[in-house]
Enzyme design. Sequence first.
Site, PDB file in Angstrom:
ATOM      1  CG  ASP A  12      16.071  59.961  72.379  1.00  0.00           C
ATOM      2  OD1 ASP A  12      16.018  60.515  71.275  1.00  0.00           O
ATOM      3  OD2 ASP A  12      15.172  59.248  72.831  1.00  0.00           O
ATOM      4  CE  LYS A  15      22.279  57.140  68.207  1.00  0.00           C
ATOM      5  NZ  LYS A  15      21.366  57.408  69.342  1.00  0.00           N
ATOM      6  CG  HIS A  40      21.191  61.869  65.413  1.00  0.00           C
ATOM      7  ND1 HIS A  40      21.964  61.115  64.554  1.00  0.00           N
ATOM      8  CD2 HIS A  40      20.634  60.977  66.273  1.00  0.00           C
ATOM      9  CE1 HIS A  40      21.882  59.835  64.885  1.00  0.00           C
ATOM     10  NE2 HIS A  40      21.077  59.737  65.911  1.00  0.00           N
ATOM     11  CB  THR A  41      19.421  67.848  68.805  1.00  0.00           C
ATOM     12  OG1 THR A  41      18.066  67.414  68.669  1.00  0.00           O
ATOM     13  CG2 THR A  41      19.446  69.356  68.961  1.00  0.00           C
ATOM     14  CB  THR A 306       7.920  62.707  68.502  1.00  0.00           C
ATOM     15  OG1 THR A 306       8.622  62.521  69.750  1.00  0.00           O
ATOM     16  CG2 THR A 306       8.265  61.564  67.560  1.00  0.00           C
ATOM     17  NE  ARG A 308       6.762  60.039  71.110  1.00  0.00           N
ATOM     18  CZ  ARG A 308       6.760  58.729  70.860  1.00  0.00           C
ATOM     19  NH1 ARG A 308       5.667  58.016  71.102  1.00  0.00           N
ATOM     20  NH2 ARG A 308       7.825  58.134  70.373  1.00  0.00           N
ATOM     21  N   PRO A 309       7.562  64.276  75.561  1.00  0.00           N
ATOM     22  CG  PRO A 309       6.204  65.147  77.226  1.00  0.00           C
ATOM     23  CD  PRO A 309       6.153  64.582  75.846  1.00  0.00           C
ATOM     24  NE  ARG A 310      14.459  62.497  73.979  1.00  0.00           N
ATOM     25  CZ  ARG A 310      15.386  63.347  73.568  1.00  0.00           C
ATOM     26  NH1 ARG A 310      16.151  63.964  74.453  1.00  0.00           N
ATOM     27  NH2 ARG A 310      15.548  63.589  72.286  1.00  0.00           N
ATOM     28  CG  LEU A 337      29.325  64.931  83.961  1.00  0.00           C
ATOM     29  CD1 LEU A 337      28.763  63.697  84.667  1.00  0.00           C
ATOM     30  CD2 LEU A 337      30.860  64.871  83.925  1.00  0.00           C
ATOM     31  CG  ASP A 338      26.049  69.874  80.707  1.00  0.00           C
ATOM     32  OD1 ASP A 338      26.340  68.861  80.034  1.00  0.00           O
ATOM     33  OD2 ASP A 338      25.175  70.697  80.365  1.00  0.00           O
TER      34      ASP A 338
END
Length: 430
Positions: A12, A15, A40-41, A306, A308-310, A337-338
Amino acid sequence: MLTSITGINWGDEGKGRMVDLLSQDYDIVARYQGGDNAGHTVKTERGKFVLNLIPSGILRPDVVCVMGGGMVIDPEHLEKEIASLTEKGVEISPKNLKISDRATITMPFHVAQDGLEEERLSKTGAQFGSTKRGIAYSYGDKYMKKTLRMGDLVHMDASVRKRLETIVESKNLTMEKIYGQKPVSVDEMWAWCEKYSKMFAPYICDVGDYLDKADREGKKIMFEAQLGALRDIDFGIYPYTSSSNTVSAYAPIGAGIPGHKLSLSIGIMKAYSSCVGEGPFTTELAMTEAEKDVLREHGHEYGAATGRPRRVGPFDAVASRYGVQCQGCDELALTLLDVLDYMEEVPIVTAYKLTDGSTTTRFPMGKTLDDAQPVVETVPGWHCDITGVRKFEDLPKAAQNYVTRLEELVGCKIKYISVGPERDACIVRK
């Protein structure tokens, strides 16, 4: 030129966003491991895309995408993914998507077994946090030589049917006697295979031969990884890993050209830390629950595959340095970074405190990692919007200092800095 794009941490890292950006300079993008258990979003002018199996280069019309033999592929999921992309105007055909005949098929019973085992383990709190996509069971059967490969869909003859019967007979010993389930039907599995044979046979080929010729012709090939170094089956936080090799050294092997060598290794790491699933995650101990909630919301930290909260925490220099070493990085891309724009002060985990009172900057494993506590330093935040910045020297001085401090801690140059999800929201340092 052979370039790998790999994750430095737990996955996550962004990439897909970086592959989409850099693929404009490449002819081919190849996935070399993993399945549909991570996403991958990518955001483009056409909207938001979530890719699980297909390489992120598919959003570039002139790029050929390859799904390598090191992957495990669920044809049912692939069908849905292609349909979703097609609906958004992405053209997909055997000309721009090639599937390795050596890739392992994730069968419906792999997915079922994954869910059943995770449910069984959850009763004692021993679950792995599996995505329940059947990945571990596909790889497990691959190494036991008890599954089919994508090439089998091209030649659906009596010999393949016989192998399927043997596989199902073995699988039913587990499904019936251990999990108390109804037996898997050979006829149903054969019909399932026939469906996807008709659909994907034109895409399936010897991608090793294709990539070898392309490399010899001087074409630029990018290898795209799923997840990060800390999820590698051999070098990650075992057993809370994926079931494949996520490290860059495996890229030519998993893609299909084991005799070729990488020219460049680019590592991707976030400006903070995130993690989906179970296992040790020392950096999260450096923040209160309220602080983590705020960071999670600012970073929209929910799993692409998924939902799911990371789990989140400050940038972990100990884990990241280890990841850089595992990936053999020549240069790095720093993403999101933002997200830290809101912070007055930015924490960084620079070392781990061990149970004997000592500290270490070396990433440990096993019980030592389980018991480690974070050692934190804070640096001034920049507390302003940096999403419009395109030159490093135009960043606030505090943001520049944060980037150079991370470089010092991990021992590798940061060339790319992502300051937003859009394609052009990136700083490229000379």
